[in-house]
Design a protein around this motif. Structure first.
Motif, PDB file in Angstrom:
ATOM      1  N   LYS A  30      50.840  54.193 -33.363  1.00 55.36           N
ATOM      2  CA  LYS A  30      49.757  54.779 -32.577  1.00 55.36           C
ATOM      3  C   LYS A  30      49.388  56.163 -33.112  1.00 55.36           C
ATOM      4  O   LYS A  30      48.209  56.525 -33.174  1.00 55.36           O
ATOM      5  CB  LYS A  30      50.186  54.878 -31.108  1.00 55.36           C
ATOM      6  N   LEU A  31      50.382  56.930 -33.514  1.00 53.63           N
ATOM      7  CA  LEU A  31      50.121  58.246 -34.087  1.00 53.63           C
ATOM      8  C   LEU A  31      49.357  58.122 -35.397  1.00 53.63           C
ATOM      9  O   LEU A  31      48.418  58.895 -35.660  1.00 53.63           O
ATOM     10  CB  LEU A  31      51.453  58.977 -34.314  1.00 53.63           C
ATOM     11  N   LYS A  32      49.724  57.121 -36.189  1.00 54.05           N
ATOM     12  CA  LYS A  32      49.017  56.891 -37.452  1.00 54.05           C
ATOM     13  C   LYS A  32      47.556  56.518 -37.198  1.00 54.05           C
ATOM     14  O   LYS A  32      46.643  57.038 -37.855  1.00 54.05           O
ATOM     15  CB  LYS A  32      49.722  55.782 -38.224  1.00 54.05           C
ATOM     16  N   ASN A  33      47.332  55.623 -36.228  1.00 54.82           N
ATOM     17  CA  ASN A  33      45.962  55.213 -35.902  1.00 54.82           C
ATOM     18  C   ASN A  33      45.149  56.391 -35.380  1.00 54.82           C
ATOM     19  O   ASN A  33      43.958  56.525 -35.689  1.00 54.82           O
ATOM     20  CB  ASN A  33      45.978  54.090 -34.866  1.00 54.82           C
ATOM     21  N   PHE A  34      45.804  57.242 -34.563  1.00 51.42           N
ATOM     22  CA  PHE A  34      45.108  58.416 -34.026  1.00 51.42           C
ATOM     23  C   PHE A  34      44.657  59.347 -35.153  1.00 51.42           C
ATOM     24  O   PHE A  34      43.511  59.814 -35.178  1.00 51.42           O
ATOM     25  CB  PHE A  34      46.016  59.164 -33.050  1.00 51.42           C
ATOM     26  N   LEU A  35      45.544  59.596 -36.100  1.00 47.72           N
ATOM     27  CA  LEU A  35      45.204  60.482 -37.213  1.00 47.72           C
ATOM     28  C   LEU A  35      44.101  59.882 -38.078  1.00 47.72           C
ATOM     29  O   LEU A  35      43.186  60.585 -38.522  1.00 47.72           O
ATOM     30  CB  LEU A  35      46.446  60.756 -38.062  1.00 47.72           C
ATOM     31  N   MET A  36      44.159  58.578 -38.305  1.00 44.05           N
ATOM     32  CA  MET A  36      43.147  57.942 -39.142  1.00 44.05           C
ATOM     33  C   MET A  36      41.802  57.852 -38.429  1.00 44.05           C
ATOM     34  O   MET A  36      40.752  57.860 -39.083  1.00 44.05           O
ATOM     35  CB  MET A  36      43.623  56.552 -39.573  1.00 44.05           C
ATOM     36  N   ASP A  37      41.826  57.755 -37.098  1.00 43.25           N
ATOM     37  CA  ASP A  37      40.573  57.772 -36.337  1.00 43.25           C
ATOM     38  C   ASP A  37      39.984  59.175 -36.287  1.00 43.25           C
ATOM     39  O   ASP A  37      38.762  59.350 -36.335  1.00 43.25           O
ATOM     40  CB  ASP A  37      40.809  57.258 -34.911  1.00 43.25           C
ATOM     41  N   PHE A  38      40.868  60.178 -36.154  1.00 42.18           N
ATOM     42  CA  PHE A  38      40.398  61.559 -36.028  1.00 42.18           C
ATOM     43  C   PHE A  38      39.932  62.102 -37.379  1.00 42.18           C
ATOM     44  O   PHE A  38      39.031  62.941 -37.439  1.00 42.18           O
ATOM     45  CB  PHE A  38      41.512  62.440 -35.464  1.00 42.18           C
ATOM     46  N   PHE A  39      40.555  61.618 -38.462  1.00 41.14           N
ATOM     47  CA  PHE A  39      40.146  61.995 -39.817  1.00 41.14           C
ATOM     48  C   PHE A  39      39.763  60.719 -40.564  1.00 41.14           C
ATOM     49  O   PHE A  39      40.574  60.145 -41.307  1.00 41.14           O
ATOM     50  CB  PHE A  39      41.277  62.719 -40.550  1.00 41.14           C
ATOM     51  N   PRO A  40      38.529  60.238 -40.380  1.00 41.58           N
ATOM     52  CA  PRO A  40      38.113  58.974 -41.015  1.00 41.58           C
ATOM     53  C   PRO A  40      38.245  58.974 -42.530  1.00 41.58           C
ATOM     54  O   PRO A  40      38.311  57.904 -43.140  1.00 41.58           O
ATOM     55  CB  PRO A  40      36.642  58.851 -40.583  1.00 41.58           C
ATOM     56  N   VAL A  41      38.293  60.142 -43.142  1.00 40.72           N
ATOM     57  CA  VAL A  41      38.429  60.214 -44.595  1.00 40.72           C
ATOM     58  C   VAL A  41      39.709  59.523 -45.050  1.00 40.72           C
ATOM     59  O   VAL A  41      39.778  58.982 -46.167  1.00 40.72           O
ATOM     60  CB  VAL A  41      38.407  61.686 -45.064  1.00 40.72           C
ATOM     61  N   LEU A  42      40.735  59.497 -44.188  1.00 38.62           N
ATOM     62  CA  LEU A  42      42.001  58.849 -44.540  1.00 38.62           C
ATOM     63  C   LEU A  42      41.847  57.339 -44.657  1.00 38.62           C
ATOM     64  O   LEU A  42      42.654  56.684 -45.323  1.00 38.62           O
ATOM     65  CB  LEU A  42      43.078  59.181 -43.497  1.00 38.62           C
ATOM     66  N   ARG A  43      40.825  56.785 -44.017  1.00 36.18           N
ATOM     67  CA  ARG A  43      40.590  55.338 -44.096  1.00 36.18           C
ATOM     68  C   ARG A  43      39.786  54.971 -45.340  1.00 36.18           C
ATOM     69  O   ARG A  43      40.115  54.020 -46.044  1.00 36.18           O
ATOM     70  CB  ARG A  43      39.858  54.848 -42.845  1.00 36.18           C
ATOM     71  N   TRP A  44      38.681  55.716 -45.596  1.00 41.50           N
ATOM     72  CA  TRP A  44      37.780  55.270 -46.655  1.00 41.50           C
ATOM     73  C   TRP A  44      38.092  55.860 -48.027  1.00 41.50           C
ATOM     74  O   TRP A  44      37.771  55.251 -49.055  1.00 41.50           O
ATOM     75  CB  TRP A  44      36.323  55.550 -46.280  1.00 41.50           C
ATOM     76  N   LEU A  45      38.734  57.030 -48.082  1.00 40.57           N
ATOM     77  CA  LEU A  45      38.982  57.643 -49.383  1.00 40.57           C
ATOM     78  C   LEU A  45      39.931  56.822 -50.258  1.00 40.57           C
ATOM     79  O   LEU A  45      39.680  56.676 -51.468  1.00 40.57           O
ATOM     80  CB  LEU A  45      39.513  59.065 -49.198  1.00 40.57           C
ATOM     81  N   PRO A  46      41.029  56.250 -49.701  1.00 42.92           N
ATOM     82  CA  PRO A  46      41.888  55.413 -50.565  1.00 42.92           C
ATOM     83  C   PRO A  46      41.174  54.179 -51.117  1.00 42.92           C
ATOM     84  O   PRO A  46      41.598  53.623 -52.138  1.00 42.92           O
ATOM     85  CB  PRO A  46      43.039  55.011 -49.630  1.00 42.92           C
ATOM     86  N   LYS A  47      40.109  53.745 -50.460  1.00 45.41           N
ATOM     87  CA  LYS A  47      39.368  52.567 -50.907  1.00 45.41           C
ATOM     88  C   LYS A  47      38.140  52.945 -51.730  1.00 45.41           C
ATOM     89  O   LYS A  47      37.283  52.098 -51.997  1.00 45.41           O
ATOM     90  CB  LYS A  47      38.924  51.736 -49.697  1.00 45.41           C
ATOM     91  N   TYR A  48      38.038  54.204 -52.105  1.00 46.27           N
ATOM     92  CA  TYR A  48      36.847  54.697 -52.815  1.00 46.27           C
ATOM     93  C   TYR A  48      36.710  54.015 -54.181  1.00 46.27           C
ATOM     94  O   TYR A  48      37.647  53.999 -54.988  1.00 46.27           O
ATOM     95  CB  TYR A  48      36.963  56.209 -52.992  1.00 46.27           C
ATOM     96  N   ARG A  49      35.529  53.448 -54.428  1.00 48.67           N
ATOM     97  CA  ARG A  49      35.259  52.773 -55.703  1.00 48.67           C
ATOM     98  C   ARG A  49      34.698  53.803 -56.678  1.00 48.67           C
ATOM     99  O   ARG A  49      33.487  54.034 -56.720  1.00 48.67           O
ATOM    100  CB  ARG A  49      34.273  51.630 -55.500  1.00 48.67           C
ATOM    101  N   CYS A  50      35.581  54.377 -57.440  1.00 47.52           N
ATOM    102  CA  CYS A  50      35.201  55.529 -58.259  1.00 47.52           C
ATOM    103  C   CYS A  50      34.087  55.178 -59.257  1.00 47.52           C
ATOM    104  O   CYS A  50      33.084  55.880 -59.355  1.00 47.52           O
ATOM    105  CB  CYS A  50      36.436  56.065 -58.986  1.00 47.52           C
ATOM    106  N   LYS A  51      34.261  54.105 -60.010  1.00 45.09           N
ATOM    107  CA  LYS A  51      33.280  53.757 -61.041  1.00 45.09           C
ATOM    108  C   LYS A  51      31.912  53.439 -60.448  1.00 45.09           C
ATOM    109  O   LYS A  51      30.879  53.718 -61.055  1.00 45.09           O
ATOM    110  CB  LYS A  51      33.784  52.558 -61.851  1.00 45.09           C
TER     111      LYS A  51
END
Length: 688
Positions: A30-51
């Protein structure tokens, strides 16, 4: 006969307790979900398609950064602050929204309308503190310490910071007001997010927002005219600022600075021409022309080497220091002074950001979380307020540029922040000789979109006259009174329009479409046949306390029968008949025999025996509405006219049941309530 489903009653207390227990529990997941909801960058940045994304993000970030620098310097005039504070605002807003925002495309930062609202509060508080708003001295910023400026503007204001009573000069006090205002606006936005008050934005219709933006644009335009022509006039405050400013402009027009007038004319021609060409050939250009930056660079070089300030007394931006001023907590006493002003600022900032986020999310097929957007904008105000920044919002023009230059994610915002950082650390002093009239030209040309709304008024009027009236009222109040009052007037007026439209809704008698079981408005359609002995009445609004009288008046007018008056006539006639009979006169008051009196008991010919009320447009009933229907049921029954209800929705049926319309045991309900108008008409025809 349709039977209603039996709904299981929900124990709201248990549901609330269960939600409370769930929200108060703390687990690693729950703490992990809270942090990822509060900082959405943690969700989409690891999936960033650099090229795939990096080129578009870098290009759009560079372009926005190049646009941001001149706009930030220009909008400092609106906020009544030094250009360095606008650059701080642009830098921190982009970084924080990158971490917390859910929109991939909106550009959050300095915005003309928000800058104007901040500037009005700053000017008011400076006047109340005894400072001279018209002092053009440009004191050095130094290290940001709270010291009195030893320059012509010598008024000082005492502030208590960390227990030390220090004197604060004009510039220090101005940014103190701005940061306190920004902090309070951010607190309001975070509280609105915690209590999920995002629905407040629903009361700001498109007409209100457009009218508000257009009226504020007129105010912005008016405030910049004195810089365009280089005159020094008092900075008007309070209601009617637009009119007073124009009066002062015309009174002092003879003092216009010829150098500023020529510079302004050249800059406006260049900027407008470039904007028009950019709009015309935008599909052929890979990125927008950085016209503002080119104009600022050229104008600065001309002003510096031509010594326009020394030779022609042209007003310039002055010293812009490099680096960052040490952070400082906003002054609590100043927060109390501006707490009320921060509320409309918070609402406008949030509404513009969320509306733009939703618009681009819909366009590019992804979703945003409005509540998280409120948190993001709130912290874009709270955190930068400690770093000498003022209020921010999403801006449509820069967002359109971002999308047109290939923006994919908020990485572009970080690139823009790096461009601003480069200016903050190294390039800021180069803008010392930049004329203020050039900044005013950039501001005025940026208002083209809002001012073009005037051209849309005829088309808007053809679409919806009420919305056009709301736009005109909001725009007029925002321009002629003040921006805050204009917003309030727009909200109140739009709500009054809704109330008036439900108070006096459309009413009609219906006729039958030939050879069908459907019925429509007799005044709107040709070749409708009337139903013998039946009147069908439609009321196109909820029936509640505010429109009860209008409902009754419309019903009596369209059916050409007021049952109360008719009952009174009958009683009066019966009373006269009894008086004649007591006297032994077998002739009635009309000279007729007693056997003929039955023809005269009803002075008015009634041409129907059943009234069908089409309830399809009645969304709800309050207690007054139920009592009104019970009243007409009773009144028409006294005249031997039955009242039948058709097309009632479940909530209306429930209100009628609880209000006792169908009696205690609902025994007559099948003879009073019908699921279609045609069924009610057939039932009425079968009655004797």
């Amino acid at each position: 006969l349709m039977e209603r489903k039996t709904h299981v009653k929900i124990n709201r207390k248990e549901v609330m307790l269960a939600k409370l227990r769930k929200s108060c529990s703390c687990t690693p997941q729950k703490l992990k979900n809270f942090l990822m909801d509060f900082f959405p960058v943690l969700r989409w940045l690891p999936k960033y398609r650099c090229k795939e994304y990096i080129w578009g993000d870098v290009m759009s970030g560079l372009v926005i950064g190049i646009i941001l620098v001149p706009q930030a310097i220009a909008y400092s005039l609106l906020a009544g602050l030094k250009p360095i504070y606008s650059l701080y605002t642009s830098f921190f807003a982009n970084i924080i929204y990158f971490l917390m925002g859910t929109s991939r495309h909106v550009s959050v930062g300095i915005f003309s309308l928000i800058s104007l609202m901040v500037g009005q509060v700053v000017d008011r508080e400076l006047l109340l503190a005894g400072f001279d708003l018209n002092d053009d001295a440009t004191p050095p910023l130094g290290d940001g310490s709270l010291q009195n400026d030893n320059l012509p503007n010598t008024t000082a204001f005492n502030l208590t910071i960390a227990g030390i009573n220090a004197e604060c000069g004009k510039e220090c006090y101005a940014i103190g007001i701005a940061t306190a205002l920004t902090f309070m606006a951010g607190v309001y936005q975070v509280l609105m997010g915690i209590f999920r008050l995002g629905f407040v934005s629903m009361y700001l219709s498109e007409s209100v927002l457009d009218g508000f933006a257009t009226g504020a644009s007129l105010t912005i335009l008016t405030a910049q005219v004195k810089y365009l022509i280089g005159i020094k006039i008092p900075r008007s405050q309070g209601h009617g600022m637009l009119v007073i400013t124009w009066i002062n402009i015309f009174r002092n027009i003879s003092q216009a600075n010829l150098c500023d007038v020529i510079t302004s004319a050249i800059c406006i021609v260049v900027l407008v021409t470039a904007k028009e060409l950019g709009d015309r050939y935008k599909h052929q250009l890979k990125f927008p022309l950085p016209t503002e930056l080119v104009v600022i660079v050229v104008a600065t070089l001309v002003s510096h080497y031509g010594k326009l300030n020394e030779v022609y007394a042209s007003s310039v931006s002055g010293a812009i220091p490099t680096g960052f001023i040490p952070p400082k907590v906003p002054e609590f006493n100043l927060m109390l002074r501006v707490a009320l002003d921060a509320l409309p600022l918070a609402i406008v900032s949030f509404v513009f950001t969320v509306s733009l986020s939703e618009m681009f999310a819909k366009k590019y097929a992804y979703t945003i979380r409005a509540n998280q957007e409120m948190f993001a904008v709130g912290f874009c105000n709270i955190i930068p307020s400690f770093f000498h920044s003022f209020a921010t919002s999403a801006a449509l023009a820069k967002t359109l540029v971002k999308t047109s230059t290939g923006c994919q994610t908020q990485i572009s915002g970080v690139i823009s922040a790096m461009v601003v950082l480069l200016v903050l650390l190294f390039l800021a002093p180069l803008f010392y000789s930049l004329q203020k009239c050039v900044l005013a030209c950039i501001i005025i040309v940026s208002l083209r979109g809002a001012l073009r709304k005037f051209r849309d008024v005829p088309a808007r009027y053809q679409v919806n006259k009420v919305d056009t009236l709301v736009w005109v009222v909001t725009m007029s109040a925002s321009a002629l009174v003040s921006t805050e009052i204009g917003l309030l007037v727009g909200i109140v007026f739009s709500m009054l329009c809704i109330i008036v439209r439900t108070q006096r809704p459309r009413t009609a008698l219906l006729g039958q479409i030939q050879d069908t079981s459907f019925y429509e408005d007799d005044l709107e359609y040709e070749n409708l046949s009337t139903v013998p002995k039946v009147k069908i009445f439609r009321f196109e609004a909820p029936l509640y306390y505010a429109n009860r009288n209008y409902f009754l008046k419309s019903l009596y007018r369209l059916t050409n029968l007021d049952p109360n008056l008719e009952a009174a006539r009958r009683k009066k006639y019966e009373k006269k008949e009894k008086q004649h009979l007591k006297k032994g006169n077998h002739r009635t008051a009309n000279g007729l025999g007693i056997g003929e009196t039955t023809l005269q008991l009803v002075p008015k010919q009634i041409d129907f025996q059943a009234l069908v009320v089409d309830c399809s447009s009645i969304s709800f009933l309050d207690t007054t509405g139920v009592n009104t229907l019970k009243e007409i049921l009773k009144d028409y029954k006294n005249l031997n006219i039955s009242v039948l209800l058709a097309c009632c929705n479940p909530s209306v049926i429930d209100s009628l049941k609880t209000g006792g319309y169908f009696g205690k045991d609902f025994g007559c309900m099948q003879e009073m309530l019908f699921y279609s108008i045609h069924n009610a008409v057939l039932f009425a025809k079968d009655q004797k």
